[in-house]
Design an enzyme around this catalytic site. Structure first.
Site, PDB file in Angstrom:
ATOM      1  N   ASN A   9       0.965  -1.094  -0.075  1.00 37.53           N
ATOM      2  CA  ASN A   9       0.064  -0.048  -0.111  1.00 37.53           C
ATOM      3  C   ASN A   9       1.064   1.214   0.057  1.00 37.53           C
ATOM      4  OD1 ASN A   9      -1.616   2.119   0.374  1.00 37.53           O
ATOM      5  ND2 ASN A   9      -2.516   1.269   2.387  1.00 37.53           N
ATOM      6  N   TRP A  10       0.937   1.835  -1.001  1.00 33.00           N
ATOM      7  CA  TRP A  10       2.022   3.138  -1.421  1.00 33.00           C
ATOM      8  C   TRP A  10       1.319   4.372  -0.664  1.00 33.00           C
ATOM      9  CZ3 TRP A  10       3.383   2.966  -7.289  1.00 33.00           C
ATOM     10  CH2 TRP A  10       4.035   1.505  -7.504  1.00 33.00           C
ATOM     11  N   LYS A  11      -0.144   4.260  -0.196  1.00 35.54           N
ATOM     12  CA  LYS A  11      -0.463   5.513   0.396  1.00 35.54           C
ATOM     13  C   LYS A  11      -0.389   6.672  -0.623  1.00 35.54           C
ATOM     14  CE  LYS A  11      -0.344   3.215   4.906  1.00 35.54           C
ATOM     15  NZ  LYS A  11       0.028   3.289   6.225  1.00 35.54           N
ATOM     16  N   HIS A  93      -9.623   0.783   4.996  1.00 33.92           N
ATOM     17  CA  HIS A  93      -8.396   1.066   5.774  1.00 33.92           C
ATOM     18  C   HIS A  93      -8.451   2.126   6.848  1.00 33.92           C
ATOM     19  CE1 HIS A  93      -4.193   2.354   6.414  1.00 33.92           C
ATOM     20  NE2 HIS A  93      -3.700   1.244   5.807  1.00 33.92           N
ATOM     21  N   GLU A  95      -7.131   4.280   7.828  1.00 34.35           N
ATOM     22  CA  GLU A  95      -6.790   5.831   7.476  1.00 34.35           C
ATOM     23  C   GLU A  95      -7.948   6.615   6.923  1.00 34.35           C
ATOM     24  OE1 GLU A  95      -3.049   5.413   5.457  1.00 34.35           O
ATOM     25  OE2 GLU A  95      -2.272   4.910   7.443  1.00 34.35           O
ATOM     26  N   GLU A 165      -4.892  -4.719  10.934  1.00 31.27           N
ATOM     27  CA  GLU A 165      -3.794  -3.720  10.920  1.00 31.27           C
ATOM     28  C   GLU A 165      -4.264  -2.798  12.213  1.00 31.27           C
ATOM     29  OE1 GLU A 165      -2.098  -2.542   6.828  1.00 31.27           O
ATOM     30  OE2 GLU A 165      -3.826  -1.502   7.288  1.00 31.27           O
ATOM     31  N   GLY A 171       2.679   2.717  10.642  1.00 26.60           N
ATOM     32  CA  GLY A 171       3.700   3.969  10.402  1.00 26.60           C
ATOM     33  C   GLY A 171       4.166   4.309  11.580  1.00 26.60           C
ATOM     34  N   SER A 210       4.060  -1.553  10.316  1.00 27.32           N
ATOM     35  CA  SER A 210       5.344  -1.591  10.575  1.00 27.32           C
ATOM     36  C   SER A 210       6.043  -3.031  10.092  1.00 27.32           C
ATOM     37  CB  SER A 210       5.785  -1.148  11.798  1.00 27.32           C
ATOM     38  OG  SER A 210       5.260   0.087  12.078  1.00 27.32           O
ATOM     39  N   GLY A 231       3.063  -0.989   4.400  1.00 26.53           N
ATOM     40  CA  GLY A 231       3.240   0.316   3.990  1.00 26.53           C
ATOM     41  C   GLY A 231       4.470   0.956   3.443  1.00 26.53           C
TER      42      GLY A 231
HETATM   43  P1  13P Z   1       3.188   0.634   7.617  1.00 27.70           P
HETATM   44  O1  13P Z   1       3.923  -0.473   7.036  1.00 27.70           O
HETATM   45  O2  13P Z   1       3.894   1.973   6.952  1.00 27.70           O
HETATM   46  O3  13P Z   1       3.169   0.907   9.010  1.00 27.70           O
HETATM   47  O4  13P Z   1       1.756   0.730   7.007  1.00 27.70           O
HETATM   48  C1  13P Z   1       0.883  -0.271   7.104  1.00 27.70           C
HETATM   49  C2  13P Z   1      -0.483  -0.099   6.553  1.00 27.70           C
HETATM   50  O5  13P Z   1      -1.081   0.635   6.967  1.00 27.70           O
HETATM   51  C3  13P Z   1      -0.507  -0.910   5.234  1.00 27.70           C
HETATM   52  O6  13P Z   1      -1.839  -0.545   4.620  1.00 27.70           O
END
Ligand code: 13P
Length: 248
Positions: A9-11, A93, A95, A165, A171, A210, A231
């Site tokens: 997931n590149w966000k 997600h 977020e 998650e 993150g 993470s 992420g």
């Molecule tokens: P990180 O790997 O940066 O913690 O993000 C996880 C995530 O939200 C994947 O969708």
């Protein structure tokens, strides 16, 4: 033995050239027994689809509209994702739940939209630190899961990937320990087993939060962890591919 699944997931990161290069590097890699999917930002989906065409790597949206079509400015429908070559989509997600106020009911409709358009939905669930510390982890993740079971039916889970998650691990560099993650994965699987033991046994439940090359293997070795949703570490081809190797 379930085949492992890894998503990147590149966000909201990257650029057009980065999307082509990163998707190209992943598409060229050889994987073992693992399904791999990439989730670039919407404007770069076409670059990623082009780079991954003819490879085993799937490309998907980081979100999908709960509406089929119409006057919904800013939204992208499941049919549109499918039309440009996507085969998968994230739904719910944390977020999106946190910053865009997506409710369990909305997430369930997004999952249904994805399914109706032949996209594999990746249903994200997870508790906040406050919820965990308040002893409400199980209540929260089972509520998030249950909303989709109620709306889509248990049979839909034949085609769904679930991503656990924990919000406190996203993150933050603070990964859930393998035992902590395993506990929640087993809880989710046993909840699904109440409705259908066969589907519960075959569904992929992946961990996100993470995940890095250094901790991936230990997480993926847990009996109920079937891969990961990555992420930050998905933004570097070498890191992402080494995580894929840990799963395969
Ligand atoms: P990180 O790997 O940066 O913690 O993000 C996880 C995530 O939200 C994947 O969708």
């Amino acid at each position: 033995m379930r085949r492992q699944w890894i998503g990147g997931n590149w966000k909201m990161h990257g650029s057009r050239s980065m999307a082509s290069a990163l998707a190209g590097a992943v598409a060229e890699a050889r994987f073992g027994d693992v399904d791999v999917a990439l989730f670039p930002p919407f404007p770069y989906l076409r670059e990623a689809c082009a780079a991954c065409a003819g490879s085993a790597v799937a490309v998907g949206g980081q979100d999908v509209s709960e509406h089929e079509s119409g006057a919904y400015t800013g939204e992208v429908s499941a049919a549109m994702l499918r039309d440009i070559g996507c085969t998968v989509a994230l739904a719910g997600h944390s977020e999106r739940r946190q910053y865009h106020h997506e409710t369990d009911a909305m997430v369930a409709v997004k999952v249904a939209q994805a399914l109706a358009n032949d996209l594999t939905p990746v249903l994200c669930v997870g508790e906040t630190l406050e919820e965990r510390d308040g002893g409400r982890m199980a209540e929260v993740v089972l509520r998030q899961l249950g909303a989709v079971v109620a709306h889509c039916g248990i049979a839909a889970f034949e085609r769904i990937v679930v991503a656990y998650e924990p919000v406190w691990a996203i993150g933050t560099g603070r990964t859930a320990s393998p035992a902590q993650a395993q506990e929640v994965h087993a809880l989710l699987r046993s909840q699904l087993a109440r409705d259908n033991a066969r589907i519960a046994g075959s569904i992929r439940i992946v961990y996100g939060g993470s995940v890095k090359p250094g901790n991936a293997a230990e997480l993926f070795a847990q009996p109920d962890i079937d891969g990961g949703l990555i992420g930050g570490a998905a933004l570097q081809a070498t890191d992402f591919l080494s995580i894929c190797a840990a799963a395969g």
